[in-house]
Scaffold this active site. Structure first.
Site, PDB file in Angstrom:
ATOM      1  NE  ARG A  53      26.329  86.738  49.223  1.00 25.04           N
ATOM      2  CZ  ARG A  53      25.905  86.290  50.396  1.00 25.04           C
ATOM      3  NH1 ARG A  53      24.785  86.762  50.920  1.00 25.04           N
ATOM      4  NH2 ARG A  53      26.574  85.364  51.043  1.00 25.04           N
ATOM      5  CG  LEU A  91      32.494  80.550  43.572  1.00 24.43           C
ATOM      6  CD1 LEU A  91      32.474  80.134  42.102  1.00 24.43           C
ATOM      7  CD2 LEU A  91      32.506  82.056  43.685  1.00 24.43           C
ATOM      8  CG  ASP A  92      27.339  83.299  47.871  1.00 22.31           C
ATOM      9  OD1 ASP A  92      27.748  82.626  48.835  1.00 22.31           O
ATOM     10  OD2 ASP A  92      27.292  84.548  47.882  1.00 22.31           O
ATOM     11  N   PRO A  93      25.589  79.756  45.724  1.00 23.01           N
ATOM     12  CG  PRO A  93      24.006  78.469  46.878  1.00 23.01           C
ATOM     13  CD  PRO A  93      24.999  79.587  47.067  1.00 23.01           C
TER      14      PRO A  93
END
EC number: 5.4.99.25
Length: 307
Positions: free
Chosen positions: A179, A37-39
């Site tokens: 995104r 998971l992205d930060p």
């Protein structure tokens, strides 16, 4: 200590950061996550501990659900709120609910998506974000993804202002960059955009309401109730068909014994249990011998079989 922890991943940490922190809290080296998971993204992150690390690949669900926010008016290098601004354009007109819902409908189904430069997708053996940090733009592979559901959560009928934000829920296939979906929404509406907020609410059958925080995990460690935070290996694999073998077969499974598909199971993966209801291995169909199953992942060794 073994099982699956459903971590409510906090903002600002990478998936690897979460693994590193859990190793310190639980004092266990064998820990791994089931997908990055992205930060900037929070939410459901299944973490495998101990012997459960052997089943991580089977917990990487094909379907994920997210709730997020897209902001129109400017785009960023990373396509989310953490990046540098690339392009700005004031939203100089009213955008209607009908327009947004039409765009979401157009992006529902099987579509093609190009991964962002700031991503872990590899090109020529190198991750895209490594090229991006070096200021290099490279040709990126287009991937086919599936958007099962794309719903506008905002109840407004019109959206106005120089920068417009609205909330959505999306259920999509593994490998989808949400995104990038936010950028695609903006392109269809005629404005630069980025994803300004995102939380993963489900990863397959694992739900956000069942997740726990680092603070709750630490509290359970201190109270001596740490075992209560784990989903057992057996429960984590309950979505797969199950075969039960006798004691003699259980002894041979550790050496890679083939099994007859006596139950005529058609699912791609089959879990094999002993008579004590302990999962010994995960089997798959033998590609060359119809009606036979071969081990894909053996979960016990000699020592564990004697326990």
């Amino acid at each position: 200590m073994e099982g699956v922890v459903l971590l409510h991943k906090p903002k600002g940490m990478t998936s690897h950061d979460c693994v590193f922190k859990l190793r310190k809290i639980l004092r266990e080296k064998r820990i791994g996550h089931t997908g990055t998971l992205d930060p900037d993204v929070t939410g459901v992150l299944p973490i495998c501990v101990g012997r459960a690390t052997k089943i991580a690949q089977f917990l990487t669900s094909e379907t994920k659900t997210y709730e997020g926010e897209v902001t129109l008016g400017f785009s960023t290098t990373t396509e989310d709120a953490s990046g540098e601004v690339v392009e700005t354009k004031n939203v100089d007109r009213t955008i209607t609910r009908m327009e947004v819902e039409k765009v979401l409908a157009e992006l529902t189904g099987t579509i093609e998506q190009m991964p962002p430069m700031f991503s872990a997708v590899k090109v020529n053996g190198k991750k895209l974000y490594e090229y991006a940090r070096a200021g290099q733009e490279v040709e990126r592979p287009v991937r086919t993804i599936t958007i099962h559901e794309f719903v506008l959560l905002d109840d407004r009928e019109v959206f106005e202002g120089e920068n417009i934000s609205f909330r959505f829920r999306v259920t999509c296939s593994k490998g989808t960059y949400v995104r990038t979906l936010a950028v695609m929404i903006g392109e269809k509406l005629g404005f630069p955009s980025h994803m300004s907020h995102l939380v993963r609410t489900a990863s397959g059958e694992f739900l956000l309401e069942d997740c726990i925080s680092f603070e709750e995990i630490e509290e359970n460690v201190q109270n001596g109730t740490v075992e209560s935070i784990f989903i057992s290996i057996d429960e984590a694999l309950s979505k797969f068909p199950k075969m039960v073998v006798d004691e003699k077969q259980a002894e041979k499974i550790k050496n890679g014994m083939f099994l007859k598909n006596e139950l005529e199971i058609t699912a791609p993966f089959i879990t094999v249990f002993d008579k004590n209801d302990r999962c010994l291995a995960i089997y798959e169909h033998h590609p060359k011998h119809p009606g036979m199953l071969k081990p894909m992942k053996v979960l016990v060794n000699n020592q564990e079989l004697k326990l």
